[in-house]
Scaffold this active site. Structure first.
Site, PDB file in Angstrom:
ATOM      1  N   GLU A 107       0.829  -1.202   0.000  1.00  0.00           N
ATOM      2  CA  GLU A 107       0.000   0.000   0.000  1.00  0.00           C
ATOM      3  C   GLU A 107       0.864   1.253   0.000  1.00  0.00           C
ATOM      4  OE1 GLU A 107      -4.058  -1.270   2.260  1.00  0.00           O
ATOM      5  OE2 GLU A 107      -2.314  -1.088   3.556  1.00  0.00           O
ATOM      6  N   CYS A 120       3.357   8.620   0.968  1.00  0.00           N
ATOM      7  CA  CYS A 120       3.958   7.714   1.945  1.00  0.00           C
ATOM      8  C   CYS A 120       4.079   6.360   1.253  1.00  0.00           C
ATOM      9  CB  CYS A 120       3.042   7.642   3.167  1.00  0.00           C
ATOM     10  SG  CYS A 120       3.566   6.439   4.398  1.00  0.00           S
ATOM     11  N   CYS A 127       7.046  -6.488   6.948  1.00  0.00           N
ATOM     12  CA  CYS A 127       8.182  -5.927   7.671  1.00  0.00           C
ATOM     13  C   CYS A 127       8.686  -6.954   8.669  1.00  0.00           C
ATOM     14  CB  CYS A 127       7.756  -4.663   8.418  1.00  0.00           C
ATOM     15  SG  CYS A 127       9.128  -3.797   9.236  1.00  0.00           S
ATOM     16  N   CYS A 131       7.618  -4.752  15.516  1.00  0.00           N
ATOM     17  CA  CYS A 131       7.152  -3.832  16.565  1.00  0.00           C
ATOM     18  C   CYS A 131       5.706  -4.188  16.918  1.00  0.00           C
ATOM     19  CB  CYS A 131       7.250  -2.383  16.085  1.00  0.00           C
ATOM     20  SG  CYS A 131       8.931  -1.935  15.563  1.00  0.00           S
ATOM     21  N   CYS A 134       2.495  -2.132  15.670  1.00  0.00           N
ATOM     22  CA  CYS A 134       2.374  -1.816  14.244  1.00  0.00           C
ATOM     23  C   CYS A 134       1.767  -3.001  13.496  1.00  0.00           C
ATOM     24  CB  CYS A 134       3.750  -1.487  13.675  1.00  0.00           C
ATOM     25  SG  CYS A 134       3.760  -1.189  11.889  1.00  0.00           S
ATOM     26  N   CYS A 358      -0.257   5.808  10.105  1.00  0.00           N
ATOM     27  CA  CYS A 358       0.995   5.189  10.538  1.00  0.00           C
ATOM     28  C   CYS A 358       0.705   3.884  11.256  1.00  0.00           C
ATOM     29  CB  CYS A 358       1.743   6.082  11.514  1.00  0.00           C
ATOM     30  SG  CYS A 358       1.910   7.773  11.000  1.00  0.00           S
TER      31      CYS A 358
HETATM   32  N1  SAH Z   1       9.999   0.860   9.578  1.00  0.00           N
HETATM   33  C1  SAH Z   1      10.115   2.291   9.575  1.00  0.00           C
HETATM   34  C2  SAH Z   1       9.073   2.999   8.726  1.00  0.00           C
HETATM   35  C3  SAH Z   1       7.607   2.630   8.856  1.00  0.00           C
HETATM   36  S1  SAH Z   1       6.512   3.239  10.012  1.00  0.00           S
HETATM   37  C4  SAH Z   1      10.081   2.826  10.983  1.00  0.00           C
HETATM   38  O1  SAH Z   1       9.715   2.080  11.878  1.00  0.00           O
HETATM   39  O2  SAH Z   1      10.461   3.965  11.196  1.00  0.00           O
HETATM   40  C5  SAH Z   1       6.370   4.934  10.160  1.00  0.00           C
HETATM   41  C6  SAH Z   1       6.114   5.344  11.613  1.00  0.00           C
HETATM   42  O3  SAH Z   1       4.838   4.917  12.125  1.00  0.00           O
HETATM   43  C7  SAH Z   1       7.146   4.731  12.547  1.00  0.00           C
HETATM   44  O4  SAH Z   1       7.606   5.706  13.433  1.00  0.00           O
HETATM   45  C8  SAH Z   1       6.330   3.708  13.284  1.00  0.00           C
HETATM   46  O5  SAH Z   1       6.904   3.354  14.510  1.00  0.00           O
HETATM   47  C9  SAH Z   1       5.012   4.405  13.426  1.00  0.00           C
HETATM   48  N2  SAH Z   1       3.918   3.520  13.826  1.00  0.00           N
HETATM   49  C10 SAH Z   1       3.842   2.195  13.665  1.00  0.00           C
HETATM   50  N3  SAH Z   1       2.679   1.722  14.169  1.00  0.00           N
HETATM   51  C11 SAH Z   1       2.014   2.781  14.640  1.00  0.00           C
HETATM   52  C12 SAH Z   1       0.749   2.942  15.269  1.00  0.00           C
HETATM   53  N4  SAH Z   1      -0.053   1.896  15.487  1.00  0.00           N
HETATM   54  N5  SAH Z   1       0.376   4.183  15.624  1.00  0.00           N
HETATM   55  C13 SAH Z   1       1.169   5.254  15.387  1.00  0.00           C
HETATM   56  N6  SAH Z   1       2.376   5.159  14.796  1.00  0.00           N
HETATM   57  C14 SAH Z   1       2.795   3.952  14.430  1.00  0.00           C
END
Ligand code: SAH
Length: 365
Positions: A107, A120, A127, A131, A134, A358
Site C-alpha cells: 500500500e 507515503c 516488515c 514492533c 504496528c 501510521c
Molecule cells: N519501519 C520504519 C518505517 C515505517 S513506520 C520505521 O519504523 O520507522 C512509520 C512510523 O509509524 C514509525 O515511526 C512507526 O513506529 C510508526 N507507527 C507504527 N505503528 C504505529 C501505530 N499503530 N500508531 C502510530 N504510529 C505507528
C-alpha cells in the site's frame, strides 16, 4: 528425494523483471544497446518516464513502432497494478492497494496539504522488525521491493496529482516519506538506488528535492552510518518510542541489538554530516510510554541535539489492546519535553478511517 509436482507448489514470490527505473543512466544506455538500439533511445525513454511520467510504451509515439514494442517489452514490464483506492478527508487522503507481478500486495498513501503533496511509500512487502504496536510488523516480512517497485509508487502518485485527480486541481508531488510498509534501511541497496531516481534532475530522475524526502527507520545503526556517507541530504526520522532501553527493547525489538544511545549517536553523526535536523518519532501509547518521567527522560536525552520530536497519537491496529494517550496526558508530555528546549510537535496523522495511518498498513486483499 521426492519433489512435489509443480501444480502443488506455492506461487513463486520473487523480484520482478527489470524496469527502466531500476537502472542508472549508463545502465539504461547499455540495456538499450544490448537490445540493438541506439543509446540515445535511453534518454528518450527516461524523458517519457521521469519527465512526462509515462509508463505505457505504446503512448511513446515519437519512437518507431517496432522500437516501441521491443524497448517497451524489455524495459517497461507492468510492476504495480491498482487493486483499489480508498479516500478520506474529502479526497485529500488516498490509500492505494497495489498488486505486484507475483501477487504480493503493498500500500501507499497520498496526502494533500495546503502547502505540499506527500506520498507515503512502502519499501518492503510486510516488515521483519516486529514492533508490537504496528500492523505491518505483526504480519512479518514477505519480501523486499525492487528499486523500480519503490519508484513506481512515487511516479504513480505524481501521475494522479498531475492529472488533477485530487481535489484542488493539478499539483506537483513535493514530498516522499518512507513510512509505509517495511523497514527501508533493511532493503538498503534498492532504497538508495530509488532515492537516486527520485532526486536526480529530470529527465534522468524525478527531480525531487533531497530534503523533502524522509527516511524513517527503527534505527539500524550501520545503515544510518552508511546513508550519511551517500552524500544525499535526505531527512532522517528515527522511530524511538521510548527513551530507555528497558521499554524500547519491547516496543522496537531491534533495540536489543542497537541501544538508544547508539541510535542517537548515529543520528547525530548523520545530522552533522548532512546539516539536517532529524526527527524522533514517538507513538504515544496509553500507560506504556506516556509517563511524566519518560517525558523528562526524553527531554534530557534530546536536549542539545539537532533533533525534534514528532509525537504520533497511537493508531489502533487489529488484535492490539493498546490505545492512544488521553489528550491531557499528551499535552503534559509535550510541555515536559518542550521545557528542556527540545522542539516537539504532534503529527497531524491522516487516514485513520481508511486504515491508512501510521502503523495501519497491512495490505489485505
Ligand atoms: N519501519 C520504519 C518505517 C515505517 S513506520 C520505521 O519504523 O520507522 C512509520 C512510523 O509509524 C514509525 O515511526 C512507526 O513506529 C510508526 N507507527 C507504527 N505503528 C504505529 C501505530 N499503530 N500508531 C502510530 N504510529 C505507528
Amino acid at each position: 528425494m521426492t519433489s512435489l509436482p509443480l501444480v502443488f507448489s506455492a506461487p513463486r514470490r520473487g523480484m520482478p523483471p527489470r524496469h527502466l527505473a531500476d537502472l542508472t543512466e549508463s545502465e539504461r544506455r547499455t540495456a538499450v544497446a544490448e537490445l540493438g538500439e541506439k543509446p540515445f533511445r535511453a534518454d528518450q525513454l527516461s524523458r517519457h518516464y521521469f519527465s512526462r511520467l509515462e509508463n505505457d510504451p505504446q503512448a511513446m509515439t515519437d519512437l518507431p513502432s517496432q522500437v516501441r514494442t521491443a524497448l517497451g517489452d524489455a524495459l517497461f514490464p507492468p510492476l504495480l497494478s491498482e487493486v483499489r483506492h480508498v479516500e478520506t478527508d474529502q479526497g485529500t487522503t488516498r490509500k492505494t492497494l497495489w498488486k505486484l507481478h507475483d501477487g504480493t500486495l503493498v500500500e501507499s498513501v497520498l496526502m494533500r496539504y495546503r502547502d505540499r503533496l506527500t506520498v507515503c511509500i512502502s519499501s518492503q512487502a510486510g516488515c521483519g522488525m516486529a514492533c508490537p504496536f504496528c500492523a505491518t510488523g505483526q504480519g512479518g516480512l514477505n519480501r523486499n521491493l525492487s528499486t523500480a517497485e519503490i519508484v513506481e509508487q512515487v511516479a504513480a502518485a505524481a501521475r494522479v496529482a498531475a492529472a488533477g485527480e485530487l481535489p484542488g486541481g493539478p499539483v506537483r508531488l513535493s514530498n516522499v516519506v518512507f513510512m509505509g510498509m517495511g523497514e527501508p534501511l533493511a532493503n538498503y541497496k534498492r532504497v538508495v538506488a530509488a532515492l537516486h531516481r527520485m532526486i536526480d534532475p529530470a529527465p534522468a530522475g524525478l527531480g525531487l528535492s533531497q530534503r523533502s524526502i524522509t527516511m524513517s527507520t527503527v534505527g539500524l545503526v550501520p545503515a544510518i552510518d552508511k546513508l550519511a556517507d551517500e552524500g544525499m541530504n535526505v531527512t532522517l526520522a528515527v522511530s524511538l518510542h521510548a527513551p530507555d532501553d528497558e521499554l524500547r527493547d519491547t516496543l522496537v525489538p531491534v533495540n536489543t541489538r542497537w541501544k538508544v544511545r547508539e541510535v542517537l549517536e548515529a543520528a547525530d553523526a548523520y545530522a552533522a554530516r548532512t546539516g539536517r535536523r532529524y526527527s524522533i518519532e514517538y507513538a504515544m501509547i496509553r500507560n506504556i510510554n506516556d509517563q511524566p518521567r519518560r517525558a523528562e527522560l526524553l527531554g534530557q536525552l534530546l536536549s542539545g541535539r539537532l533533533a525534534h520530536v514528532n509525537l504520533i497519537p497511537l493508531n489502533p491496529t487489529p488484535g492490539s489492546q493498546w490505545d492512544a494517550s488521553p489528550k491531557s496526558v499528551q499535552d503534559d508530555f509535550v510541555a515536559r519535553v518542550g521545557s528542556h528546549g527540545v522542539p516537539i510537535t504532534v503529527r497531524d496523522t491522516r487516514g485513520r478511517e481508511i486504515d491508512g495511518a501510521c502503523g495501519q498498513l497491512a495490505a489485505k486483499g
